[in-house]
Enzyme design. Structure first.
Site, PDB file in Angstrom:
ATOM      1  N   SER A 108      -9.800   1.784   2.873  1.00  0.00           N
ATOM      2  CA  SER A 108      -8.947   2.580   2.007  1.00  0.00           C
ATOM      3  C   SER A 108      -7.922   1.747   1.241  1.00  0.00           C
ATOM      4  O   SER A 108      -7.364   2.223   0.262  1.00  0.00           O
ATOM      5  CB  SER A 108      -8.195   3.599   2.859  1.00  0.00           C
ATOM      6  OG  SER A 108      -7.337   2.952   3.773  1.00  0.00           O
TER       7      SER A 108
ATOM      8  N   LYS B 185       0.869  -1.184   0.000  1.00  0.00           N
ATOM      9  CA  LYS B 185       0.000   0.000   0.000  1.00  0.00           C
ATOM     10  C   LYS B 185       0.905   1.234   0.000  1.00  0.00           C
ATOM     11  O   LYS B 185       1.960   1.232   0.656  1.00  0.00           O
ATOM     12  CB  LYS B 185      -0.885  -0.021   1.247  1.00  0.00           C
ATOM     13  CG  LYS B 185      -1.973   1.059   1.280  1.00  0.00           C
ATOM     14  CD  LYS B 185      -2.861   0.882   2.518  1.00  0.00           C
ATOM     15  CE  LYS B 185      -4.001   1.902   2.571  1.00  0.00           C
ATOM     16  NZ  LYS B 185      -4.874   1.695   3.743  1.00  0.00           N
TER      17      LYS B 185
ATOM     18  N   SER C  70      -9.986  -0.703   7.083  1.00  0.00           N
ATOM     19  CA  SER C  70      -9.372  -0.495   5.765  1.00  0.00           C
ATOM     20  C   SER C  70      -8.677  -1.702   5.166  1.00  0.00           C
ATOM     21  O   SER C  70      -8.299  -1.671   4.002  1.00  0.00           O
ATOM     22  CB  SER C  70      -8.388   0.670   5.820  1.00  0.00           C
ATOM     23  OG  SER C  70      -9.090   1.886   5.795  1.00  0.00           O
TER      24      SER C  70
END
Lengths: 482, 488
Positions: free
Chosen positions: B154, B79, B178
């Site tokens: 997210s 990420k 997330s």
């Protein structure tokens, strides 16, 4: 100050702790490196970094807290103080808010022979910010500004006093004592000129006899004891004048302008910050057990007030001497070291307060840097006592020792400064001086006692100061009374 | 199955048996990325040169017959809020569009030491704020199961990449769900470890007391492998626990006989899609068949979790994101006349609307006069929620809930209504507030879209989670389904 008013002063003192590394990372705290060389991702607050508390900082803060008679909190924590400024890498300062490490202490200061207890509200730990260098006068009028983050993350303690101080003299005495305590405990090197000891003052005035506080102002940028005292004197006078003229003191932050000798407004309370404190989530709370506190307490050195008492009681020194000698730990230690090799405390005290401090000041050196070591001074004083050299010569030798680092004996030998105690040699000079100065001889015989001083001086001059003054006096009087 | 559809432990076998080299495998993944990335858009940055260099190193080690880590030579991705030395780390924000960190996050260091091959950095909601990856300042990421739908957020990039065969596994971060919510919406396994088990050093902070890094994988075995590689005390993170890390592989036994599973009724309240509910209930039945003891229970403070979360997370974010001011790095407005307007313009232009919304919420919640009413109150709620969990774990080994209330929604469906978007986190935020671990595993499909099941354990109870998840996986094949990307 006008008779009808009294000042109410509280001080906030920031001291940089003498740890080797910063509060939340392992960068060096050394002063004066090339800009932005003592930095790492953590103290620069780069994205993703986390603080790790330096244990030494906690110990130093505890030490300071204990020396200031505070209670050490068994549970304390860090909070974030949020505000924007380009010298602040994260735009928040990690500090302590509602649970500081030490609270409720005091210091007993002495002003004009009166002892007064000044409350210490709290001692808390925090990180320092970086330093801005502006191309112009201020950040807003500069075309550009540079930031040096070497200082960012250097550990600080903030020591907040109660508003117990009533005069600039008291404030100064408090600050001086505080500085010497921090030096004694070796938690800070207290170099005001390098900013490692800084002081802000909250000051207000009120009609004498009333108990309500007046509106206060905060004064910043006082970087010496003298500046602190002058700034407070000015500000108190200014506030009284405002009130006398029917005006109102505005709550604001003011800056001390050393050159002009005035305080000037920096920002008013209306622009003041809402710091939005909240517990620092990246650090765990600090838990301190009684055992840890006791081990720190045991490590405390003799503090200045105790030392002063000891110098007065054990050595019979006057209060003034003891105060001066213990005002600096290094000086007090110097004194103790000389006393290992010499017998008369008052003589040592005189030499330290007089000659040594004078030469150190003149050459801008600290006691630690003194070329004359305690044993060296003791040797010199012993030469003096033995009559090998005269007092006058001793001062000359002392200066020589200071400049060259040579021992007293070596200097005396090399320069042939040994005192002349040979009666025959001195008598010859005395005869010559009497012959050459009939006027003074006449005066003395007519009862002018001071005339003999002049004649002694002449003998000393002829012997380049080496004649034993007691002998000179004795021989002169013998000759003149013939 | 295609190579890009296999798990890390399956690919490990092939590497060991020399059926394929790491370089070949890495190229397989870049080919797959080339084939589907224009549909999925899960990557922000590729690190092909580095990946191949690393793959060559691992191949050399394998050729020499050296001992290698189970993840050595396996292609993965990160990420884009995990700091990578020399590789830009954007947080999918204009603010950090060209920011190149001078250091690696601890998890990155650890995976690197294990021999992981990093394909690139993955898209996300800006600064990890959002539940759909529509808040990325660059582009939205699509759900591999239906390109008109969001992958969740997210960590939309990390979940979509794993689901679409663009990486074998990935790392994401979970502040309020997330990892688990996008894992659920993309049909992969996602774990939010116990707070303090995995070092946060190098994770660009959103809300420090809630953030935790965790893996996206194709099955539970891989999840245990990746956690093993990244877990454990880090002297750079004071909040990381100084505890021994268990051997998670040993927890992978298909046996839940006697395991006590609590089903908190508050997670099955109004708003739960009936088909999702049905699938989760089927899963509960499955556990019963396997010999687990199921009991309905109550977590009375669940309803306050969402408001408490949306005070605490923004409060911390308002402070964590204060450093992005244009002074030291990242985006800077060049035209401002003075320092204050430079701060203001930089932040106005550098941050997207969702980030600004949360900064403002947090600033308000922390400001004097409101602190007690909002922030302090939220902390008290947080304590009550923790106590709910403490109580539950005196009776149960595991709690079972849906991960999300519905399957993946369509783009734009919730973007105009922030509160509706926030509702999406209703099943997951409690876990972050309590600091406990939770895993989301696939438990079925509703109208062709994956549905996730959330298992929760007490702090440092990851072994229990793995055991429960692995048992379910052993008797189902949802985790073996792969989306036909580009084929509707």
């Amino acid at each position: 100050m006008s008779r009808e008013y009294e000042a109410v002063i509280g001080l906030e003192v920031h001291a940089e702790l003498k740890t080797n590394s910063k509060i939340f990372c392992s960068c060096t705290t050394e002063f004066g490196g090339e800009p932005n060389t003592h930095v790492c991702p953590v103290c620069l607050g780069l994205p993703g970094v986390l603080p790790v508390l330096n244990k030494k900082v906690v110990e130093y803060a505890m030490k300071a807290g204990l020396a200031l008679n505070c209670k050490i909190a068994s549970f304390s924590k860090f909070d974030r103080k949020n505000y924007y400024y380009p010298d602040l890498p994260k735009n928040f300062q990690t500090s302590q808010y509602d649970l500081p490490i030490a609270q409720n202490g005091y210091l007993d200061i002495e002003v004009d022979g009166q002892v007064k207890r000044i409350g210490i509200t709290r001692v808390h730990m925090e990180e320092d910010a970086g330093k801005l260098v502006h191309s112009g006068e201020t950040i807003t009028t500069s075309s550009g500004s540079l930031v040096d983050y070497n200082r960012a993350g250097v550990p600080l303690i903030e020591i907040v006093s109660e508003p117990d101080l009533r005069s600039p003299q008291e404030a100064r005495a408090y600050m001086e004592l505080l500085k010497s305590i921090l030096e004694y405990t070796e938690v800070s090197d207290c170099k005001m000129e390098e900013g490692s000891l800084r002081c802000d003052a909250n000051v207000s005035v009120r009609p004498k006899g009333t108990s309500e506080f007046g509106t206060k102002t905060e004064i910043k940028n006082m970087n010496s004891f003298k500046a602190l005292q002058r700034a407070l004197e000015y500000e108190i006078e200014r506030q009284i004048q405002v009130l006398e003229e029917g005006g109102k003191v505005i709550q604001e932050t003011r800056s001390w302008d050393e050159a002009k000798g005035v305080t000037v407004s920096m920002r008013s309370k209306e622009e003041a910050h809402d710091y939005r404190y909240f517990p620092e989530p990246d650090l765990v709370p600090i838990v301190i057990d009684e055992e840890w506190v006791e081990s720190i307490r045991k490590s405390l050195p003799e503090l200045p007030q105790a030392r002063k008492k000891r110098l007065m009681e054990d050595f019979g020194l006057p209060a003034y001497d003891a105060e001066v000698l213990t005002g600096s730990k290094a000086l007090a230690e110097f004194f103790d070291a000389v006393m290992q090799h010499y017998k008369d405390p008052k003589v040592v005290s005189n030499w330290l307060m007089g000659e040594l401090l004078r030469l150190l000041n003149a050459s801008n050196k600290s006691i630690a840097e003194s070329p004359i070591k305690p044993q060296g001074l003791a040797e010199l004083l012993n030469l003096l006592d033995k009559g090998t050299i005269s007092g006058k010569i001793a001062k000359q030798v002392f200066e020589e020792m200071f400049n060259s680092g040579e021992s007293a004996e070596a200097i005396v030998k090399a320069k042939g400064l040994v005192q002349i105690s040979d009666e025959g040699a001195i008598a010859a000079v005395v005869e010559q001086v009497i012959a050459n100065n009939p006027k003074s001889v006449e005066d003395f015989k007519n009862g002018k006692e001071q005339a003999i001083g002049y004649l002694v001086g002449q003998v000393m001059k002829e012997t380049k100061g080496k004649a034993n003054p007691a002998l000179v006096n004795k021989l002169l009087r013998e000759q003149l009374s013939k | 199955m295609e190579l890009y559809e296999l798990t890390a432990h399956e690919l490990r076998e092939k590497l060991i048996k020399k059926e394929i080299s790491s370089v070949e495998l890495t190229n397989v993944f870049y080919s797959r990325i080339e084939a589907v990335e224009n549909h999925i858009k899960s990557y922000v940055t590729f690190t092909k040169e580095r990946a191949l260099k690393k793959a060559r190193q691992i191949d050399a080690m394998l050729a020499r017959g050296e001992q290698t880590h189970p993840l050595a030579g396996i292609p993965m991705a990160l990420k884009d809020n995990l700091c990578t030395q020399g590789v830009r780390t954007t947080c999918s924000s204009k603010m950090l569009e060209n920011y190149i960190p001078p250091y690696d996050a601890t998890v990155v260091e650890r995976l690197d030491a294990a021999g992981a091959v990093t394909l690139g950095k993955l898209n996300m909601d800006e600064f990890a704020m959002g539940s759909s990856t529509e808040n990325s300042r660059f582009f939205p990421t699509c759900n591999p199961w239906d390109l008109e739908r969001v992958p969740g957020g997210s960590s939309g990039g990390p979940s979509a990449a794993v689901a679409a065969g663009e990486a074998v596994y990935s790392l994401g971060s979970d502040t309020g769900g997330s990892i688990r919510q996008p894992a659920s919406l993309c049909g992969v396994v996602g774990l939010k470890p116990t707070y303090g088990l995995v070092s946060r050093y190098g994770l660009v902070a959103f809300a420090s007391s809630l953030d935790q890094i965790g893996p996206f994988t194709r099955d539970v075995t891989d999840c245990a492998l990746v956690l093993q590689a990244i877990a454990g005390h880090d002297p750079m993170d004071s909040t990381s626990a100084d505890l021994p890390v268990p051997n998670y592989q040993e927890a992978l036994i298909p046996d839940v006989k006697g395991l006590k599973i609590g089903v908190p009724k508050e997670y099955f309240a109004a708003g739960l899609d009936p088909e999702v509910e049905q699938l989760v209930k089927q899963a509960i039945k499955k556990y019963e068949e396997l010999g687990a003891i199921i009991e309905e229970t109550s977590m009375p403070h669940t309803e306050y979790a969402l408001p408490a979360y949306y005070v605490i997370a923004p409060a911390e974010c308002s402070s964590n994101l204060a450093r992005y001011d244009g002074v030291r790095y990242g985006y800077r407005d060049k035209d401002a006349e003075d320092i204050v307007s430079m701060f203001m313009k930089t932040r106005d232009e550098g941050f997207g609307p969702e980030v600004k919304r949360r900064i403002m919420l947090g600033t308000y919640a922390l400001s004097s006069g409101y602190y007690d009413a909002y922030y302090l109150k939220a902390l008290k709620v947080r304590t009550l929620i923790k106590q709910d969990f403490d109580r539950a774990f005196t009776k149960y080994d595991v709690l079972l809930t849906p991960t999300t209330t519905s399957v993946a929604f369509k783009f734009g469906e919730k973007t105009d209504d922030p509160l509706a978007m926030y509702q999406n986190d209703i099943c997951t935020v409690t876990i972050n507030l309590a600091g406990v671990p939770a895993i989301s595993i696939p438990c079925g499909f509703s109208r062709g879209l994956p549905v996730g099941l959330q298992l929760i354990a007490k702090p440092f109870g990851e072994t229990t989670l793995f055991r429960a998840a692995y048992a379910f996986e052993s008797v189902t094949d949802y985790h073996r389904q792969r989306p036909q990307v580009g084929v509707k």
